[in-house]
Design an enzyme around this catalytic site. Structure first.
Site, PDB file in Angstrom:
ATOM      1  N   GLU A   1       0.820  -1.222   0.000  1.00  0.00           N
ATOM      2  CA  GLU A   1       0.000   0.000   0.000  1.00  0.00           C
ATOM      3  C   GLU A   1       0.851   1.269   0.000  1.00  0.00           C
ATOM      4  O   GLU A   1       0.585   2.212  -0.744  1.00  0.00           O
ATOM      5  CB  GLU A   1      -0.920  -0.004   1.217  1.00  0.00           C
ATOM      6  CG  GLU A   1      -1.781   1.225   1.370  1.00  0.00           C
ATOM      7  CD  GLU A   1      -3.120   1.122   0.665  1.00  0.00           C
ATOM      8  OE1 GLU A   1      -3.767   2.168   0.487  1.00  0.00           O
ATOM      9  OE2 GLU A   1      -3.501   0.008   0.292  1.00  0.00           O
TER      10      GLU A   1
ATOM     11  N   ASN B   1       0.792  -5.525   8.006  1.00  0.00           N
ATOM     12  CA  ASN B   1       0.603  -4.391   8.912  1.00  0.00           C
ATOM     13  C   ASN B   1       1.357  -4.610  10.219  1.00  0.00           C
ATOM     14  O   ASN B   1       1.905  -3.677  10.803  1.00  0.00           O
ATOM     15  CB  ASN B   1      -0.894  -4.204   9.187  1.00  0.00           C
ATOM     16  CG  ASN B   1      -1.191  -2.930   9.949  1.00  0.00           C
ATOM     17  OD1 ASN B   1      -0.765  -1.853   9.568  1.00  0.00           O
ATOM     18  ND2 ASN B   1      -1.924  -3.047  11.043  1.00  0.00           N
TER      19      ASN B   1
END
Length: 257
Positions: free
Chosen positions: A58, A92
């Protein structure tokens, strides 16, 4: 595994991405690096009905857009929705700037969405079950304490120490003292051990029991942590949100007539 150049406009974001906010300064640094060196590591995507869906990368995709790139190196992989979700959460978890509460939320999300037990999660991530259990316990802290941790006024070790006090209002009271007096973890541990809970809590236990049912109803309705506080003739309802998207969802529910 083949690396190909894909048009950035054909890649849509990962719908399972748990991270909603990105450090603007670090994104700018990555953009400048990309302008000089290019994208050093390809993003990972999955073929979708129309174009591609981002699986991992991302920050690289966002920074490449800022740099004005039209294409980005990518690896196409075959992956189920569940595998995509797990990989997004695990990626993450590998962030260097991940806070203790963000880490705990990621564990909770992975366990919930992938229907994993703490034992299964510990095996999958290579972390001890006790470590994961202790991190998850931080989610039981009152909102005030969580805010103090996010603002780096208290550490995760301070948070774990406060949990031994059991009562949310008492945790908040002691947390404020710890912040005001700049207590170390060791000092807080010593203070908590000698704390006279009965003297400080007074009548708050009955009040908490009275409000617990209403808190549970609101938690179920809004799908988030809710705290109700009552002091003398005044009260306050706190609803927790961990991202801008979740905030907007709760706001829409509140505005609905």
């Amino acid at each position: 595994m083949e690396i190909i150049e894909l048009s950035i406009k054909d890649i849509r974001k990962n719908p399972y991405q748990p991270r909603q906010t990105f450090d603007e300064e670090k994104l700018e640094d990555l953009k400048n690096s990309i302008l000089i060196h290019g994208v050093m590591q390809p993003v990972t995507v999955r073929k979708s009905v129309k174009g591609y869906t981002l699986v991992a990368g991302e920050r690289r995709l966002r920074a490449s857009k800022r740099a004005g790139l039209l294409k980005i190196p990518a690896i196409i992989t075959e992956m189920s929705d569940r595998e995509m979700m797990e990989l997004a959460i695990i990626e993450n978890l590998q962030r260097e700037d991940l806070s203790a509460l963000e880490e705990a939320e990621s564990y909770k999300e992975l366990m919930t969405k992938a229907k994993l037990t703490q034992d299964e999660l510990s095996q999958r991530l290579g972390k001890s079950r006790s470590y994961i259990a202790n991190m998850l316990r931080l989610l039981n802290l009152p909102l005030m304490v969580k805010r103090a941790m996010n603002e780096q006024k208290l550490s995760s070790a301070h948070g774990r120490t406060l949990l031994s006090l059991k009562e949310p209002l008492l945790m908040e009271q002691v947390a404020r003292e710890a912040i005001d007096k700049n207590m170390s973890v060791r000092a807080l541990e010593a203070y908590v051990k000698t704390f006279d809970k009965k003297r400080t809590i007074k009548k708050t236990s009955k009040k908490l029991k009275f409000l617990q049912g209403y808190e549970n109803q609101l938690k179920e309705h809004y799908g988030t942590n809710v705290e109700i506080k009552k002091v003398k003739n005044k009260g306050m309802i706190q609803l927790e949100f961990t991202s801008e998207e979740e905030f907007k969802r709760i706001l829409r529910m509140l505005q609905k007539k």
